[in-house]
Design an enzyme around this catalytic site. Structure first.
Site, PDB file in Angstrom:
ATOM      1  N   ASP A 101      -2.791   5.266  -3.250  1.00  6.35           N
ATOM      2  CA  ASP A 101      -3.430   4.087  -2.996  1.00  6.35           C
ATOM      3  C   ASP A 101      -4.546   3.817  -3.862  1.00  6.35           C
ATOM      4  OD1 ASP A 101      -3.873   1.868  -1.124  1.00  6.35           O
ATOM      5  OD2 ASP A 101      -4.098   3.139   0.576  1.00  6.35           O
ATOM      6  N   ASP A 156      -0.842  -5.002   3.621  1.00  7.47           N
ATOM      7  CA  ASP A 156      -1.281  -4.629   4.700  1.00  7.47           C
ATOM      8  C   ASP A 156      -0.912  -5.663   5.983  1.00  7.47           C
ATOM      9  OD1 ASP A 156      -2.096  -2.144   3.673  1.00  7.47           O
ATOM     10  OD2 ASP A 156      -4.078  -2.702   4.221  1.00  7.47           O
TER      11      ASP A 156
HETATM   12  C1  GLA Z   1      -4.733   0.748   2.464  1.00  6.31           C
HETATM   13  C2  GLA Z   1      -3.493   0.890   2.805  1.00  6.31           C
HETATM   14  C3  GLA Z   1      -3.037   1.230   4.061  1.00  6.31           C
HETATM   15  C4  GLA Z   1      -3.730   2.439   4.413  1.00  6.31           C
HETATM   16  C5  GLA Z   1      -5.187   2.650   4.316  1.00  6.31           C
HETATM   17  C6  GLA Z   1      -5.729   3.960   4.513  1.00  6.31           C
HETATM   18  O1  GLA Z   1      -5.279  -0.260   3.340  1.00  6.31           O
HETATM   19  O2  GLA Z   1      -2.864  -0.501   2.460  1.00  6.31           O
HETATM   20  O3  GLA Z   1      -1.542   1.032   4.429  1.00  6.31           O
HETATM   21  O4  GLA Z   1      -2.873   3.534   3.739  1.00  6.31           O
HETATM   22  O5  GLA Z   1      -5.457   2.159   3.086  1.00  6.31           O
HETATM   23  O6  GLA Z   1      -6.896   4.036   4.379  1.00  6.31           O
END
Ligand code: GLA
Length: 743
Positions: free
Chosen positions: A487, A556
């Site tokens: 990420d 997301d």
């Molecule tokens: C980001 C990712 C999510 C999740 C969060 C965790 O927003 O896109 O899928 O993994 O971080 O903090």
């Protein structure tokens, strides 16, 4: 006089048009023509561009578009245009230099070692290198006649896929430092009556919002200055249609994408002659780059494809290329999974995870993916406010470490994957306390945080070692970890590097190069480990990064209605095998709708399995096995977008395998107005007209009946001419059809 005159001779006039010119001019041009015989065709199977070297040794683009049968005829194309005078003679330059005769947006702008800012680039030589029967690279060497500066232009052709990757290498042979102010990857030149740009903007949970506009005179710039999470506001992918906005099956269209995970810039300039100049590469903003004596700078690549049969063919070109040559393991398989992010957020412990691992098995997916929140002790990672950077298991939540979870997964015959965000740090962390100089920050100014965090300085080799170490340590201790989700949740503010000292303007570039060094090192040691590219959703989706990743997280936003639109737009550029789609509790739609939407890419779940109603659980279990039976077609098949959600009450698309004996069609209702649905048949694509097919509805919710008999067999010709009605309506909001050849 002669100089001025020569200066105004474009290549267009250097070919056989002497009859219409004045005697004096003819003389000059005949001389010029005699010296300008070099045409360099760069051709894929169907499309191509032709470069020409004129009498002044300037390399220009003579033609871009559908390939001619006879490459020797490209040279005649420019003379067919009567668009007016090109006062510089280099509007069509293959790589436009700044500071000599150029009058428009340059591809390269430098300050020489002696402070001079003029640049002229002349043809020296060119070569074609064949990698194999499909791939070949043309390189063209250009040199300034006054200064010892060279540029090599590279055009890598993937013939069957109709894709070209283009980049440049700039070499400083001067006696001192040269400053590069602009250093584009590619410079294209196209001719049409009008140009239609489809580009995208976005934000968190709003990725890939499309806009299609007619380009007017002047420059439209697509760019980002965010450093990391670079395409949060604007991705480096776009398309340009010629004469009219192309449809799926009609029209001339170029798809382009800058292969760079940092600041990019694309200039689309409709020039004074109404031709389109495209200049793409790294964003020069705050990024003047000093090139020492004898050093060279290799730009990232710009990838493009062209089609004269619409956006559908252009995206199939891109997909085939990406699967075969770019995305890691693009022709392989992917792991279905259960992720705990939305099921638990930061609130979990060993027993809870052990239950989720059992649920993974119960659901029938391949892997359990442990998300954020598993690490840090002094400042435990119980929210996004602390702990980032401290990559030791949190002893409260995981007293027996990752190893215990891997074992639990093995006991349940599923794999185990884990989330990392190694480029970032919370100020509330031990890492920040120990290494404040590893953090990108302006020491004299207040820190400005994005999601409570800052970015580590990847231009620093020590930070590169640390970032590599985050993954390497996990794998060294737990060799059976089977997957990473990488990420990247923050942008760069206060862009300042303690490491780069007096070379601050290198930071944006060196950051990305540092990132690639880490990824290359990771891949050298772990060549096969599947890994998801994630950036707070789809904040980093580009083909340079994707060569190290098997897949990416699109957004997301997992509300399935929103997802139909987001996935649709990504699908123009990135193949389904790279799309990670999870079934979550976002949105109000029934589980079937949510699952059907996720099935048009790589299927995953992020739900509390134990809270599913028995029928919903049964449906999900069946859906996983149905998905396994069709995933081959979704992952490796050709995509045909049939009904756009932007233009209809429903969306339809299908994937067809190479043998054209199996296809899967997905349809979704996207409007809830009374009576909306698929009122007419949808014309299918990509089938063999003479083959006979049955059409069967699959992935039904338990105890529901289909309205489609599945008995009749139809010819491909029928299905592609009259079509088939999936019967989408308010009671059947999503429908998956399997189309199988009758043997
Ligand atoms: C980001 C990712 C999510 C999740 C969060 C965790 O927003 O896109 O899928 O993994 O971080 O903090």
């Amino acid at each position: 006089m002669k100089y001025t005159f020569a200066g105004r001779c474009t290549f267009a006039f250097l070919v056989k048009v002497t009859a219409v010119l004045s005697p004096l001019m003819s003389l000059c041009l005949i001389g010029a023509y005699a010296q300008s015989s070099t045409v360099i065709p760069i051709e894929t199977q169907h499309y191509g561009l032709a470069l020409g070297v004129d009498a002044d040794k300037r390399v220009g683009i003579l033609y871009f578009g559908t390939k001619l049968n006879n490459a020797s005829e490209y040279q005649y194309a420019p003379a067919m245009y009567r668009q007016g005078d090109d006062y510089s003679g280099i509007l069509n330059a293959a790589y436009t230099p700044s500071g000599s005769r150029n009058l428009v947006e340059p591809a390269i702008w430098v300050t020489h070692a002696d402070g001079n800012t003029s640049l002229d680039l002349q043809y020296v030589s060119h070569q074609v290198q064949k990698t194999d029967n499909n791939v070949s690279t043309t390189n063209i060497l250009l040199r300034d006649p006054v200064y010892a500066l060279e540029v090599m232009l590279y055009y890598k052709v993937y013939a069957q896929e109709n894709v070209i990757e283009q980049w440049s290498v700039i070499k400083n042979n001067e006696k001192g430092n040269v400053t590069l102010h602009k250093y584009a990857s590619a410079n294209l030149y196209m001719k049409a009556n009008s140009y239609w740009l489809k580009h995208y903007h976005g934000d968190w949970a709003k990725e890939m919002q499309p806009e299609e506009i007619r380009l007017t005179s002047g420059i439209k710039v697509l760019d980002t200055k965010l450093g990391t999470r670079a395409n949060l506001y604007q991705p480096p992918t776009f398309m340009v249609s010629l004469d009219k906005a192309a449809s799926e099956d009609e029209g001339r269209v170029l798809f382009g994408s800058v292969e760079w995970s940092g600041n990019f810039r694309v200039d689309l300039e409709v020039d004074p002659l109404n031709n389109l100049r495209i200049i793409a590469g790294i964003n020069p903003h705050a990024s003047a780059y000093t090139l020492g004596k004898g050093q060279e700078f290799t730009t990232p690549m710009f990838v493009y494809t062209y089609s004269d049969k619409g956006k559908g063919e252009a995206s199939r070109n891109m997909h085939r290329w990406a699967r075969k040559y770019k995305i890691m393991n693009g022709n392989g398989s992917r792991l279905t999974l259960l992720n705990n992010w939305e099921a638990t957020y930061f609130d979990f412990n060993e027993p809870k995870l052990a239950e989720l691992i059992k649920d993974t098995k119960k659901l029938g997916v391949d892997m359990f993916l442990l998300d954020d929140g598993w690490f840090a002790n002094k400042y435990p990672r119980n929210s996004d406010k602390a702990g980032l950077g401290d990559w030791q298991e949190n002893v409260q939540k995981l007293p027996h470490g990752i190893g215990y979870l891997v074992k639990e997964a093995q006991n349940n015959q599923v794999k185990f994957g884990i989330w990392v965000e190694p480029e970032m740090v919370n100020p509330k962390s031990e890492l920040y306390e120990k290494h404040p100089d590893w953090v990108i920050r302006e020491p004299q100014r207040p820190e400005h945080l994005y999601r409570n965090q800052l970015v580590l300085d990847l231009s620093n080799p020590k930070v590169q070692d640390f970032v590599f170490g985050v993954l390497d340590n996990i794998l060294t201790k737990n060799p059976d970890v089977a997957f990473f989700k990488w990420d990247c949740n923050a942008v760069i503010y206060n862009a300042h590097s303690a490491y780069l000292k007096d070379k601050q303007s290198h930071l944006y570039v060196e950051y990305v190069k540092g990132l690639y060094k880490v990824l290359q090192r990771f891949r050298a040691k772990y060549p096969d480990m599947p890994m998801m590219l994630c950036s707070g959703g789809g904040g980093r989706v580009d083909y340079a990064a994707l060569q190290y990743f098997t897949e990416f997280w699109l957004s997301d936003n997992t509300d399935p209605l929103e997802r139909i639109f987001i996935q649709w737009e990504y699908s123009y550029f990135f193949p389904a095998i790279s799309h990670d789609n999870h079934v979550t509790d976002w949105g109000k739609q029934p589980i079937k709708f949510r699952t059907d939407v996720a099935m048009m890419g790589k299927l995953g779940f992020d739900i509390v399995v134990s809270e599913l109603k028995p029928e919903d659980l049964k449906f999900c279990q069946n859906a996983v096995s149905t998905y396994k039976s069709i995933s081959e077609v979704v992952w490796h098949g050709d995509l045909y977008r049939l009904a756009s959600p932007q233009e209809n009450d429903f969306a339809s698309l299908m994937y067809v395998n190479e043998a054209k004996d199996r296809a899967v069609m997905f349809s979704y209702l996207v409007s809830n107005r009374y009576g909306d649905g698929s009122l007419s048949p949808v014309k299918l694509g990509g089938l063999h007209p003479d083959k006979k097919y049955t059409v069967k509805e699959i992935n039904l919710y338990p105890n529901t009946k289909t309205t489609i008999s599945g008995e009749t067999s139809y010819s491909g010709n029928y299905l592609m001419t009259i079509g088939f009605n999936p019967g989408v309506n308010a009671r059947r909001t999503s429908v998956i059809l399997e189309i199988t050849e009758v043997q």
